[in-house]
Each structure stands twice: as C-alpha cells, then as structure tokens.
Scaffold this active site. Sequence first.
Site, PDB file in Angstrom:
ATOM      1  N   CYS A 152      65.281 105.296  98.169  1.00  0.00           N
ATOM      2  CA  CYS A 152      66.130 104.348  97.517  1.00  0.00           C
ATOM      3  C   CYS A 152      64.524 102.657  97.996  1.00  0.00           C
ATOM      4  CB  CYS A 152      67.351 103.455  97.482  1.00  0.00           C
ATOM      5  SG  CYS A 152      67.465 102.977  99.318  1.00  0.00           S
ATOM      6  N   GLU A 201      70.648 104.791 109.666  1.00  0.00           N
ATOM      7  CA  GLU A 201      71.343 105.573 108.582  1.00  0.00           C
ATOM      8  C   GLU A 201      71.241 106.974 108.928  1.00  0.00           C
ATOM      9  OE1 GLU A 201      70.178 104.961 104.464  1.00  0.00           O
ATOM     10  OE2 GLU A 201      68.547 104.939 105.152  1.00  0.00           O
ATOM     11  N   GLN A 260      66.822 113.744 102.603  1.00  0.00           N
ATOM     12  CA  GLN A 260      66.258 112.950 101.998  1.00  0.00           C
ATOM     13  C   GLN A 260      64.539 113.618 102.182  1.00  0.00           C
ATOM     14  OE1 GLN A 260      67.159 109.105 101.860  1.00  0.00           O
ATOM     15  NE2 GLN A 260      68.136 108.858 100.320  1.00  0.00           N
ATOM     16  N   SER A 305      73.158 112.048  93.888  1.00  0.00           N
ATOM     17  CA  SER A 305      73.853 112.178  96.184  1.00  0.00           C
ATOM     18  C   SER A 305      74.246 110.860  96.507  1.00  0.00           C
ATOM     19  CB  SER A 305      72.176 112.277  96.346  1.00  0.00           C
ATOM     20  OG  SER A 305      71.225 111.722  96.298  1.00  0.00           O
TER      21      SER A 305
END
Length: 477
Positions: free
Chosen positions: A50, A114, A120, A192
Amino acid sequence: MSVLAVGVSHRSADLRVLERATVPAGEAGKVLDELMRCENVVEAALVTTCNRVEVYTVVQAFHAGLSDVVGVLGRHSGLDEAELYEHLYVHYAAAAAEHLFGVSAGLDSMVVGESQILGQVRTAYNTARELHTAGRTLHELFQRALRVGKRVHAETGLDAAGGSVVSEALADAASVLGGLTGRRALIVGAGSMGGLSAAALRRAGIAEIVIANRTERTGARLAALQVEHGTPAFAVGIEDLATHIAAADVVISCTGATATVVDATMIAERDRPLVVCDLGLPRDVAGDVALVRGVTIVDLESLQRRLAESPSGLDTRRAAKIVRDEVNGYLATQRSAEVTPTVTALRRRAAEVVDSELLRLSSRLDLEPAARAEVAQTVRRVVDKLLHTPTVRVKELASGPNGVEYAEALRELFQLTPTAPAAIAAPSHESPTRAPGAPPVSTLSGGTDGSGAESGVVDNFAVGTRAKVPFVDGESR
C-alpha cells in the site's frame, strides 16, 4: 550480472506519485512480462504494497538495466521519466540485497516492524516463480529475504505490538470516536487488507461489521469468519454503500480499485462523527468526502505525517544486526559460488593431464591390468591430495571481500578457462529479446566503484534533461 532494485515508496514520494506508480494485482504479470522483454533484464520480480512499488531485476549492465526498468515504470505509470527519477531510489548488487532484507524485516515500513510486509514479499516471490521470471539469482535472494523476515519476527520484539497501517488508522479513528467498542464498522473490499481490518476491528471490540465487496460471495466468506469469532457480521453488494455508510461509525476502504469507490454523494451530513479510513492505493475515497460535515478522513498521507513525527519506541537494533549478519552471509555464499567454475576447471585440467600421462605410460610399458589399475589409482590419489588444500582454501578465501581475486590467480597460474558463471546463476528460462521502442541506455556520470554503479547522487540524461536519482547504492557500500 548483478541484482538491481529500483523503487518508489512513502520515503521517496508523495501519495500522488505512489498512486500512479502502483501496480494492481491483476497487472503484475503484464509488468513482469514487459520487464523480461527488455534487452538487459534477465530476471524480474515485483514487490507492491500500500505504500511501495519495487522492481528487483538481474541485469547484464547497471546503466542499461536501470534505463530499461525506469522505462517500464514510466510507461506503466504515465509519469515523465524525468519526474519519475526525482522519486526513485536505486540499489545495486550488495546494497540491493541489504535493502530487500530490510524490507522483509519490516525496518523500511511506514509502521516499523509490521508483519504484513513479509507476506507481501512472499507473494512477489511466488508470482515471479509461477510466471518464470525469477531465475536462480532471484530465487536465492528472495528465499534468503524471507528467512531474514522470519528470523526478525521470531528473535526480536519488533512486531510485538502488532502494528500495521490498519491498526494505526484505527487508532486515529478511536481517538476521534472516543473508542471503537460498541461501534458499527463498514469494510469496503474483502481482500487481504479487508481481512486484516476485520481482525483489527474484532480486537478493538467493534459491535458489528458490514463487508461490501463487488463479489458478494467473497464478502460473505469474510463475514462468516467474523461470526465464527463471535462478532456479528454480514456482507452486502458494493451498490448498497450509501445505505450502510449512513449506519456506520467507521468506514475502512481498501479495494485496490483504480478509481474512487466512495464519494460525497454517498454520505449525508451527520450529527454524529464518521471516520473514513482510506487505505487504498490509488485512493478509494474522493477528496470531496472531507468536505461533508461530521466526516473525518484518515488516509495514508495523514498516517505518514503522524508516524514520521512520532519516534518509534520499538527496539530495532537487534533486527538491524540480524539483517547485517544475513547480508554478510548471503554475500559470502555468492562469492563462494563465483569460484566454483574455477575449481571445476582446475580439477578438469588435472584429470585431463592424468589421463594423458596414463595413456602415454600404457603405450610404453606392458603392464598387467592389476598393476595398471594400481598405478592409475596412485597417480590420481597424488593429484587429488595436491589439489585438495588449494581448492578448499580458495573456497574459504572466497567468502572474504576480496576472495574472488584468489580464483583469478588460479585461472592465471593454470591458464584455466572455466565454464561461464551463467551456468551456475542463469535463470531457468530464456530471456526474451528487446521489445521495439525500448528506452535508450542512460548515461550516468561520476566515479565508479568497479562494479558499474556510482555511490551517492548521479546524473541521468536518458530523456535529454538532467534528473537526480537519489539513494544509488553499489557494491562498494
């Protein structure tokens, strides 16, 4: 050939550039195919999140490879290459490995530590493997990067707080609403990120979750999972957004759509607060939503500003040390692999000499078969013992920074012509030819470190104007 990493992220670009550079999941194959059609690209993988887009390639030459990769990113994003260069960071060879390891460890994330980034990176690797754009070099690089990420999460407390972009967005929402317990939430998108949002909302004590998705069946599966965990939830179609926004206290939109899905026409002015968390890239929520009375927008841009101003309390030193150790181990392994063709060539040369001399001896002496076998075994044993120490030592020495020089000395002393390194590091597929109209090779000025890459800021003239390329790291780091 070396690994070249070219990327744009929240650290180097604003949301406007990131929105244009982002690659939707359905287009990853198209971008990888275009990369593989470039003349100088041998392997390719694409990491998208993102807040970042990163291309990892194995290139035959630094300058030409960089020009090819930037050309693909420019055509995909519609950004002028000169503008794109202003926001890119470039890592080459050893620095490319160090950067990917840091990304996998969560050290380069907007929310440090994170854990979602590891998944990813794994998705990027699996996609490249399935599409046959990752050869041996990227296989080894990404497998090592995934190992680094697992080690960091297992051996440090970096992700102990469970921080993520979703949790930080919900923290902002809770501060506006006075807490999330007993509130009603609407999640737009059942991918997701939608699943991560639902889990975070459950932990926050949300009273009810509505999931809106273009494919209602997918939304229903996610809703059923929430019910299994004790939170009332149900799914609706995307066309019912306005109705369910009116009943919600917090909206989280994370669809991955290329156009906005929520605008001001769907939201009536309110007497009670509504927090809209836009976690889509490109944006899911139109700018006019912020003008509606009672609505607060939390998006990637506002999160980035807040997190940049808040010092991280996480202990990153141990994670950074793990990354450094893994980088050193990876590079030592790569350097050792580089001397393997030389060792093989040396042993092949010795075997040829032994066979030739045994043949000559056999023609001059009439030996019994048993005696001939004993002589042959003795000669081979002597040669093996003579070669054992230098071949073992050259492999050991190769793990050092200047280890390859020892292999070069062996090649010079014994006049060896080893099998090309491509036999060891080549991908398992053939590299497509360059596509018509591929961008010209870029010319970079400044001193080199011998690997073809420059340290610091370099000048690029690929599009006829000078554009700065920040963060170019090479093997000399």
